[in-house]
Design a protein around this motif. Structure first.
Motif, PDB file in Angstrom:
ATOM      1  N   GLU A   1       0.986  -1.073   0.003  1.00  0.00           N
ATOM      2  CA  GLU A   1       0.099   0.018  -0.045  1.00  0.00           C
ATOM      3  C   GLU A   1       0.717   1.205  -0.225  1.00  0.00           C
ATOM      4  OE1 GLU A   1      -3.238   0.570  -0.499  1.00  0.00           O
ATOM      5  OE2 GLU A   1      -3.189  -1.776  -0.734  1.00  0.00           O
ATOM      6  N   GLU A   2       1.852   1.424   0.777  1.00  0.00           N
ATOM      7  CA  GLU A   2       2.734   2.380   0.912  1.00  0.00           C
ATOM      8  C   GLU A   2       3.310   2.918  -0.704  1.00  0.00           C
ATOM      9  OE1 GLU A   2       6.593   3.942   3.633  1.00  0.00           O
ATOM     10  OE2 GLU A   2       6.494   1.837   3.216  1.00  0.00           O
TER      11      GLU A   2
ATOM     12  N   LYS B   1       2.234   1.843  -3.486  1.00  0.00           N
ATOM     13  CA  LYS B   1       1.208   2.196  -4.365  1.00  0.00           C
ATOM     14  C   LYS B   1       0.677   3.879  -4.193  1.00  0.00           C
ATOM     15  CE  LYS B   1      -0.731  -2.269  -4.665  1.00  0.00           C
ATOM     16  NZ  LYS B   1      -1.969  -3.043  -4.352  1.00  0.00           N
ATOM     17  N   ARG B   2       0.827   4.102  -3.073  1.00  0.00           N
ATOM     18  CA  ARG B   2       0.287   5.557  -2.420  1.00  0.00           C
ATOM     19  C   ARG B   2       1.267   6.610  -2.913  1.00  0.00           C
ATOM     20  NH1 ARG B   2       0.437   6.449   2.883  1.00  0.00           N
ATOM     21  NH2 ARG B   2      -0.366   8.455   2.463  1.00  0.00           N
TER      22      ARG B   2
ATOM     23  N   GLU C   1       0.269  10.487  -3.727  1.00  0.00           N
ATOM     24  CA  GLU C   1      -0.472  10.647  -2.604  1.00  0.00           C
ATOM     25  C   GLU C   1       0.391  11.156  -1.365  1.00  0.00           C
ATOM     26  OE1 GLU C   1      -3.253   7.481  -1.590  1.00  0.00           O
ATOM     27  OE2 GLU C   1      -3.876   7.357  -3.673  1.00  0.00           O
TER      28      GLU C   1
END
Length: 141
Positions: free
Chosen positions: A116-117, A119-120, A125
């Motif tokens: 997730e990190e 991808k963000r 983001e």
């Protein structure tokens, strides 16, 4: 001369052959650069800088293995008198699916491409982290 990155993610190369982060394997019974760098970053996440990783991965492939502090300091100084390829050329983001995430002090840790990190950060983001792609293994067509 400072070769370190700060607040930067070296993202997986566009032509990376794997779909997710995978641990590199020794080849022919010997540890490859990928294996050495993976072991260093996996064992000490957020401790080493790019310069540490470049020098240590070179040093661990040299003979003799045991050296004094003075010899190490001299070897390191001599190592960085020549131009060095940065970790954008590391096999970890080029072939094995690992992003390399540098903090504000230049310390690096592994960041798997499926996380997730990762991808963000790649999606923009996390604006305080600059994203640089690892260099491609093959020329663009």
């Amino acid at each position: 001369m400072n070769l370190n990155y700060y607040d930067t993610l070296i993202a997986v190369a566009d032509d990376c052959p794997v779909g997710g982060a995978m641990e590199p394997e020794p080849r022919g019974g010997k540890k490859t650069v990928a294996v050495l760098q993976f072991e260093m970053l996996d064992a000490d996440p957020g401790v080493l800088t790019q310069e540490d990783v470049l020098f240590e991965s070179w040093l661990r492939r040299q003979e003799p293995a045991e050296r004094s502090e003075e010899e190490l300091a001299e070897l390191r100084a001599r190592f960085f008198t020549k131009p060095q390829a940065c970790l954008r050329t590391s096999p970890l983001p080029k072939k094995y699916g690992w992003g390399l995430l540098f903090d504000g002090e230049g310390r690096v840790r592994l960041c798997p491409m499926g996380s997730e990190e990762y991808k963000r950060i790649v999606a923009g983001e996390v604006p305080e982290v600059r994203v640089l792609k690892a260099l491609r293994s093959s020329r663009a067509k």
